[in-house]
Design a protein around this motif. Structure first.
Motif, PDB file in Angstrom:
ATOM      1  N   LEU A 286     -34.783  72.367  -2.169  1.00  0.00           N
ATOM      2  CA  LEU A 286     -36.100  72.983  -2.033  1.00  0.00           C
ATOM      3  C   LEU A 286     -35.916  74.482  -1.796  1.00  0.00           C
ATOM      4  O   LEU A 286     -35.307  74.894  -0.794  1.00  0.00           O
ATOM      5  N   LEU A 287     -36.429  75.263  -2.737  1.00  0.00           N
ATOM      6  CA  LEU A 287     -36.240  76.723  -2.716  1.00  0.00           C
ATOM      7  C   LEU A 287     -37.576  77.379  -2.405  1.00  0.00           C
ATOM      8  O   LEU A 287     -38.540  77.236  -3.168  1.00  0.00           O
ATOM      9  N   THR A 288     -37.621  78.080  -1.300  1.00  0.00           N
ATOM     10  CA  THR A 288     -38.911  78.452  -0.719  1.00  0.00           C
ATOM     11  C   THR A 288     -39.177  79.949  -0.664  1.00  0.00           C
ATOM     12  O   THR A 288     -40.222  80.356  -0.153  1.00  0.00           O
ATOM     13  N   LYS A 318     -33.634  75.506   1.560  1.00  0.00           N
ATOM     14  CA  LYS A 318     -33.406  76.938   1.805  1.00  0.00           C
ATOM     15  C   LYS A 318     -34.555  77.328   2.730  1.00  0.00           C
ATOM     16  O   LYS A 318     -35.695  77.402   2.329  1.00  0.00           O
ATOM     17  N   VAL A 319     -34.223  77.481   3.997  1.00  0.00           N
ATOM     18  CA  VAL A 319     -35.284  77.707   4.993  1.00  0.00           C
ATOM     19  C   VAL A 319     -36.054  78.977   4.635  1.00  0.00           C
ATOM     20  O   VAL A 319     -35.466  80.025   4.360  1.00  0.00           O
ATOM     21  N   THR A 337     -37.513  67.087   5.855  1.00  0.00           N
ATOM     22  CA  THR A 337     -36.200  67.020   6.504  1.00  0.00           C
ATOM     23  C   THR A 337     -35.127  67.220   5.448  1.00  0.00           C
ATOM     24  O   THR A 337     -35.370  66.995   4.260  1.00  0.00           O
ATOM     25  N   ALA A 338     -33.971  67.654   5.909  1.00  0.00           N
ATOM     26  CA  ALA A 338     -32.895  67.971   4.960  1.00  0.00           C
ATOM     27  C   ALA A 338     -31.546  67.567   5.539  1.00  0.00           C
ATOM     28  O   ALA A 338     -31.381  67.483   6.760  1.00  0.00           O
ATOM     29  N   CYS A 344     -30.667  82.163   5.193  1.00  0.00           N
ATOM     30  CA  CYS A 344     -30.172  83.411   4.624  1.00  0.00           C
ATOM     31  C   CYS A 344     -30.685  84.548   5.495  1.00  0.00           C
ATOM     32  O   CYS A 344     -31.866  84.909   5.399  1.00  0.00           O
ATOM     33  N   ALA A 345     -29.838  85.085   6.333  1.00  0.00           N
ATOM     34  CA  ALA A 345     -30.251  86.140   7.253  1.00  0.00           C
ATOM     35  C   ALA A 345     -29.007  86.700   7.921  1.00  0.00           C
ATOM     36  O   ALA A 345     -28.020  85.982   8.094  1.00  0.00           O
TER      37      ALA A 345
END
Ligand SMILES: [Zn+2]
Length: 425
Positions: A286-288, A318-319, A337-338, A344-345
């Motif tokens: 899931l790309l958000t 991807k949070v 859920t994952a 990415c930070a």
């Protein structure tokens, strides 16, 4: 599927590869991190005659797009070089940057009638830089005693070079799967294919892009001189190409607050993030982008991806928005859920937010006994680019250490020290 996550400073940069070898670059991160951590890997793909089939630019913010611009600049420089060599200038210096792979297409929401899309901007740069490059080699031309004539011929040739990188010649088709229009949920009825991967567009909705268009227009109207200056500077200065043209007014940056998950605190460009569910053989990523949790759930629901209880389990999340506190809350953590959560930070803007990291872990613990899960951080206190970032990442690491202990072995974590890591899908 294979998911490679690059170091990307405060931005996002990932590469998704399908089982049958199709590739999608997901944002480009910051320009510097692209140069240091991404370009060499892409250069190796080029050398191996491999292609990036799709570049997916989630949205226009610098931390997502400036690496992509840098990649296009690099390709432009290589095109100029090729042209020079092919047109009687064999000594033209080889670009110092790795050549990116061939690009099959771009998903990117910009408004070309107002500022020009990426391709046009690169064309502008090339049109301006090719004559400059010619001028740099003018000594040789002068010796021919026909400088004027040669330059006069070369400028139209340079313009041909600039056209060569346009959609037809470089084959960078813009939003092809959306019939060349904006990439939105409404703009594509069926899922798109990336080889064996199915890409379902779950955001943005047209209304959010319309809002972005209105703000974009208003910004242009009040920054006419800045836009002109940007256009001029972009012609000669590749630094400015990646950094200033798309800077968003500082007043629109997120104000820090204590509230979790407030959509009103998320900027319009972020709310207009293109968001995707990538699926292959029953496995899901899931790309958000920098989207908001309500929009993610809304998009998944619209596409029939939630179960009757309104939930979805994915292999990789991807949070959203670098783990910012404004883009997530408890309801989302319970619904989605994952096995692998990718943050990415690099600690800048205090992302990932400590409250978000704890919230995700605690909601998983609240399930009782359950499957293990992993937190992936694409930076670390020992490598983050700024002092504030290093300090924040150190707090994140302490917190994650405590959560791991509390989890009794359910939670693991990985931090990226090198250029990239691969998250299992
Ligand atoms: Zn971002």
């Amino acid at each position: 599927m294979k998911l490679t996550v690059f170091r990307s400073e405060k931005g996002d940069c990932l590469l998704l590869t399908s089982k049958n070898g199709k590739r999608m670059l997901i944002d480009g991160g910051m320009e510097k991190s692209y140069e240091n951590h991404v370009a060499p890997k892409l250069g190796r793909l080029r050398d191996a005659n491999k292609k990036v089939d799709l570049v997916y630019v989630s949205h226009i913010d610098r931390d997502h797009i400036s690496g992509v611009l840098r990649m296009l600049d690099d390709e432009a420089a290589w095109r100029v070089h090729e042209f020079q060599v092919a047109n009687g200038n064999p000594g033209h210096p080889i670009p110092q940057t790795p050549r990116p792979p061939k690009l099959g297409g771009i998903w990117h929401n910009a408004f070309r009638d107002q500022l020009g899309n990426l391709t046009e901007r690169v064309e502008d740069t090339l049109a301006a830089s090719a004559p400059l490059l010619l001028a740099a080699d003018a000594a040789e031309l002068r010796r021919d005693g026909s400088k004027q004539g040669l330059l006069a011929q070369s400028i139209p040739e340079a313009l041909k070079v600039s056209r060569r990188i346009g959609p037809n010649q470089l084959d960078i088709a813009l939003n092809k799967q959306f019939a060349g229009k904006l990439a939105t949920v409404e703009g594509i009825a069926q899922a798109a294919k990336l080889g064996t991967v199915t890409l379902t567009v779950i955001g943005p909705f047209a209304a959010d892009v319309t809002k972005l268009r209105a703000e974009w227009k208003a910004w242009l109207e009040t920054h006419g001189e800045a836009v002109l200056a940007i256009q001029h500077r972009a012609a000669a200065d590749e630094e400015s190409m990646g950094s200033s043209a798309l800077a968003w007014p500082a007043s629109q940056l997120i104000a820090l607050g204590n509230e979790l998950g407030a959509r009103s605190k998320v900027t319009t460009p972020n709310l207009a993030s293109i968001m995707l569910l990538a699926e292959e053989g029953g496995r899901r990523v899931l790309l958000t982008g920098d989207g908001h949790w309500q929009d993610i759930l809304h998009g998944l629901e619209r596409r029939g991806k939630l179960d009757p209880a309104g939930k979805l389990h994915v292999e990789v999340l991807k949070v959203q928005h670098h783990g910012s506190e404004h883009n997530i809350e408890q309801q989302f953590c319970d619904a989605i859920t994952a096995d692998h959560y990718v943050f990415c930070a690099n600690g800048e803007h205090a992302n990932p937010d400590l409250r978000v990291v704890s919230l995700i872990a605690e909601r998983r613990f609240a399930e009782g006994a359950g499957a293990p899960f992993t937190f992936w951080f694409n930076s670390h206190s020992s490598v983050a680019e700024t002092a504030a970032g290093r300090a924040h990442m150190s707090e994140v690491e302490t917190l994650v250490g405590q959560l791991e202990q509390q989890s009794g072995g359910r939670l693991r974590s990985e931090s990226l020290l090198g250029d990239s890591f691969e998250v299992p899908v």
